[in-house]
Design a protein around this motif. Structure first.
Motif, PDB file in Angstrom:
ATOM      1  N   SER A  53       0.843  -1.190   0.000  1.00 22.42           N
ATOM      2  CA  SER A  53       0.000   0.000   0.000  1.00 22.42           C
ATOM      3  C   SER A  53       0.882   1.246   0.000  1.00 22.42           C
ATOM      4  N   LEU A  54       0.395   2.317  -0.614  1.00 22.18           N
ATOM      5  CA  LEU A  54       1.172   3.560  -0.669  1.00 22.18           C
ATOM      6  C   LEU A  54       1.370   4.163   0.711  1.00 22.18           C
ATOM      7  N   GLN A  64       1.200   3.938  -9.683  1.00 23.81           N
ATOM      8  CA  GLN A  64       0.328   3.385  -8.657  1.00 23.81           C
ATOM      9  C   GLN A  64      -0.966   2.903  -9.303  1.00 23.81           C
ATOM     10  N   GLU A  65      -1.642   1.979  -8.606  1.00 19.62           N
ATOM     11  CA  GLU A  65      -2.899   1.420  -9.074  1.00 19.62           C
ATOM     12  C   GLU A  65      -3.871   1.344  -7.907  1.00 19.62           C
ATOM     13  N   CYS A  66      -5.149   1.428  -8.222  1.00 21.02           N
ATOM     14  CA  CYS A  66      -6.204   1.303  -7.220  1.00 21.02           C
ATOM     15  C   CYS A  66      -6.750  -0.121  -7.286  1.00 21.02           C
ATOM     16  N   ARG A  83     -11.182  -0.180  -0.957  1.00 23.03           N
ATOM     17  CA  ARG A  83     -10.292   0.126  -2.075  1.00 23.03           C
ATOM     18  C   ARG A  83      -9.000   0.704  -1.489  1.00 23.03           C
ATOM     19  N   ARG A  84      -7.893   0.382  -2.148  1.00 22.79           N
ATOM     20  CA  ARG A  84      -6.623   0.911  -1.659  1.00 22.79           C
ATOM     21  C   ARG A  84      -5.678   1.150  -2.823  1.00 22.79           C
ATOM     22  N   ASP A  85      -4.811   2.141  -2.680  1.00 23.79           N
ATOM     23  CA  ASP A  85      -3.807   2.471  -3.677  1.00 23.79           C
ATOM     24  C   ASP A  85      -2.533   1.697  -3.365  1.00 23.79           C
TER      25      ASP A  85
END
Length: 735
Positions: free
Chosen positions: A204-205, A226-228, A237-239
């Motif tokens: 995770s970011l 980055q991707e969601c 939902r997470r980046d």
């Protein structure tokens, strides 16, 4: 120089043999080549003949054992004659291998231009020669042309070459775990496909480990891709980032020496990232459209297969059953069957392999469907009979016991009528009404004396001298052992108590049939007295109430007690701090249940005071509300037509005015000073379908001064009483 095939070269050598007659060595080589080619053609023709013979014999494999032996012998000969280099090659003698070696490149390129990138990618993995052709720089135009054959495909990005781009777009396995299952989750910024389990492992970011040791410039310029990731639900939902890409960018950044080079590098990478993000959006739109199109194609193929199967089923007489499954409101078991749902065209071989399985499924479904249709028909017949019986019972005098609907269901005439009548023959309401009118008097004549005798026998266990006439006494109180509160009841309330009809039928066949309608719970079985017992505490409480009205407990009936209608106070509830709303008053039906309920719940004794309240009597009666004015409980029955009514003075008078004005002086009732139901008790009676507690109500009176002391009391435990000058009575039950 364009490469030419050996066959073309040999033809050219044969045509110009006269021009090169001085080249003896070349001529000799050409002759040898021609002889070799002739031998190869001869072997090929011989192999083809053997293969054809082998195929014919394989078709006739089941004819006889001799044919089986000949087929095996032919196959063995074919295997012996096949060259060593082609024995493990799929296809006919490795045609792709010969294509790459013999066919000219311009012909290969022309063929490949009709393919798409996914086809080229798979061809490159078939042989080293094809891989060498397709992965060379000179074949870039082939990939570009093949990419143009894909409708709507975004252009080639700057950071990928043609094979890499094709691999990202068309290879459906997970690039992390290499699982061969289909993976349609593409992380465009990372240039990878990733299944859900692998995506959960991406950093995770907000994770400190991901940002550790990375240059600050990466985050200031939003440099890292980055991707969601979508979680289990829409809210989760997470980046996420990518360790490998971050490490590669860090190595490139640290390899630069001067700040100027690093700034230029960061600017370039930021622009590249924005381009990748924009290109990824285009690819995502194309990818979703492709998946949607593929889904539609598969749906069409499944529909065609389903229609073809239905046509085959029509030939053997099972299509109608399959269509009934499809049109059913339940889950479409036929369409979702594994043999039908396949996205594959139906062939004769495929039909023969699934035919037996489908017929077995349809046969099972037909058996279950017919059983369900029969059950629905039986339920409909039971419901109609019950409705007609309820209509008859609602117009009958309920002050006498009436058979339960379960007794009607298990009566042989009606049971046979419901079960033995063919399903295609409809049993109407009129038919059931006529049958009830014909047989109900006989049923009641046989049923009523037997059930009354059961109650008398229950009484005689506690009162040996009891008889059927004693059932009408106000002091004859029964209770249900199945209910937790052990509710008290008078005759004939027990005949309408729900616990008394939750019984199996005496006949096992009748019981099994009755469960078809009651869904196996015996909720509407025949009436039985097995849960009814004599209530000692209720009888003592009723005796005290009767004596407080100056009636004889030996002869006083329930009707006498209704006429007396004593006003009763519970001094225990008034003293209890839980009820700080004033003194508690009630009428006798509520008081009988109230005084004896404490025994079931192990509550303190209730002390009841009766009738004489001196000068406060009028004030107390003024506080008594008409509880059922706005109620929908039909706890009263008309004594003339036996219709169930709401127990309020207005509803009763309205009913008498509309239906019985010829036998009741309604104007006299309305002019009466007593405008409460108890004042016209001769024209109605309590509905025995309701429990005693539901037939009464409690109300509160808050005196302006402290309540007067009551000297005379009666205790149900000791069955003793004392009388004072105000002649007030009370009861303290052991309940």
């Amino acid at each position: 120089m364009t490469r030419q095939s050996l066959r073309i070269k040999e033809n050219q050598v044969s045509s110009v043999d006269s021009d090169i007659h001085d080249a003896t060595a070349s001529s000799r080589n050409s002759t040898n080549a021609g002889r070799k080619r002739a031998q190869d053609d001869e072997h090929r023709e011989e192999d083809e003949k053997l293969e054809e013979e082998h195929s014919r014999k394989r078709v006739r494999k089941s004819d006889s054992d001799e044919n089986n032996q000949s087929v095996e012998s032919s196959a063995k000969k074919t295997k012996q004659r096949m060259p060593e280099q082609f024995r493990k090659v799929r296809g006919r003698l490795g045609m792709l291998e010969r294509l790459a070696k013999d066919v000219p490149l311009d012909v290969i390129f022309e063929i490949f231009c009709y393919l798409d990138p996914s086809d080229l990618l798979r061809l490159a993995r078939t042989s080293n020669d094809l891989r060498g052709i397709l992965m060379s720089k000179s074949s870039e135009s082939i990939w570009r042309t093949a990419r143009s054959n894909v409708e709507g495909l975004p252009p080639l990005p700057l950071d990928l070459n043609e094979p890499q781009y094709a691999h990202l777009l068309f290879e459906s396995y997970c690039h992390v775990c290499n699982h061969k299952g289909r993976c349609d989750n593409i992380l465009w910024s990372f240039r990878m496909r990733c299944c859900k389990s692998c995506a959960a492992a991406l950093p995770s970011l907000s994770d400190g480990r991901y940002k550790m040791d990375l240059p600050v410039q990466f985050f200031n310029r939003n440099l890292l891709p980055q991707e969601c990731i979508q979680g289990a639900t829409r809210r989760h939902r997470r980046d996420v980032g990518n360790f490998q890409i971050a490490a590669r960018l860090k190595a490139e950044f640290e390899a630069l020496q001067t700040p100027k080079e690093r700034d230029a590098w960061i600017t370039r990478k930021s622009q590249e990232r924005r381009a990748i993000v924009a290109h990824g959006r285009l690819c995502e739109v194309w990818h979703k459209a492709r998946l949607s199109k593929r889904t539609d194609e598969l749906s069409d193929i499944r529909k065609q297969r389903k229609d073809a199967i239905l046509e085959r089923l029509a030939e053997i007489g099972w299509r109608e059953e399959a269509e009934k499954i499809i049109d059913s409101w339940r889950e479409d078991e036929f369409t979702n069957h594994k043999a039908v749902k396949q996205p594959k065209k139906l062939t004769d071989y495929g039909w023969n392999s699934i035919k037996t399985e489908l017929v077995e499924m349809l046969s099972t479904h037909k058996t279950e469907r017919l059983a369900e249709e029969k059950r629905c028909t039986l339920i409909q017949r039971y419901s109609r009979l019950e409705k007609e019986y309820d209509d008859i019972r609602s117009a009958s005098d309920l002050r006498e016991p009436f058979p339960a609907v379960g007794d009607i269901f298990t009566y042989k005439v009606f049971e046979n009528l419901i079960w033995e009548t063919p399903e295609d023959e409809e049993l109407t309401d009129v038919l059931f009404r006529e049958k009830l009118a014909q047989h109900l008097p006989q049923i009641i004549e046989q049923w009523k004396p037997a059930k009354i005798q059961e109650l008398v026998e229950i009484m005689q266990k506690s009162v040996p001298s009891a008889s059927a006439a004693d059932l009408y006494l106000a002091t004859s109180v029964f209770e249900c052992t199945n209910c937790l509160s052990r509710p008290k009841m008078h005759y004939p309330q027990m005949f309408y108590h729900p616990c008394c009809i939750q019984n199996p039928a005496a006949d096992s066949l009748s019981d099994a049939r009755l469960k078809t309608y009651t869904y196996g719970r015996n909720t509407k079985g025949p009436w039985m007295s097995r849960r009814i017992v004599w209530s000692d505490s209720g009888s003592r409480a009723a005796t005290a109430i009767v004596e407080s009205c100056f009636l004889d407990p030996v002869t006083a009936t329930i009707r006498d007690l209704n006429s007396a209608n004593p006003l009763i106070e519970c001094t225990t509830c008034y003293a209890d701090k839980i009820y700080p709303f004033g003194r508690a008053f009630m009428r006798w039906p509520f008081a009988l249940a109230h005084s004896s309920e404490s025994a079931a719940y192990q509550l303190p004794h209730h002390t009841l005071v009766f009738n004489s309240f001196g000068e406060e009597a009028q004030q107390i009666l003024a506080c008594e509300p008409e509880r059922y004015i706005y109620s929908s409980h039909h706890d009263a029955c008309c004594a003339h037509c036996h219709k169930s009514l709401v127990r309020s003075f207005k509803s009763l008078v309205d009913h008498f005015k509309a239906n019985h004005s010829d036998i009741i002086n309604v104007e006299k009732l309305e002019a009466s000073s007593v405008n409460k139901p108890e004042g016209i008790q001769e024209h109605w009676y309590w509905n025995p379908c309701f429990a005693l507690r539901d037939l009464g109500n409690e109300f509160r009176y808050r005196p302006p001064v402290a309540p007067v002391n009551v000297a005379a009391t009666f205790t149900a435990d000791t069955a003793t009483s004392t009388t004072s000058s105000d002649t007030s009575d009370d009861i303290s039950s052991d309940s």
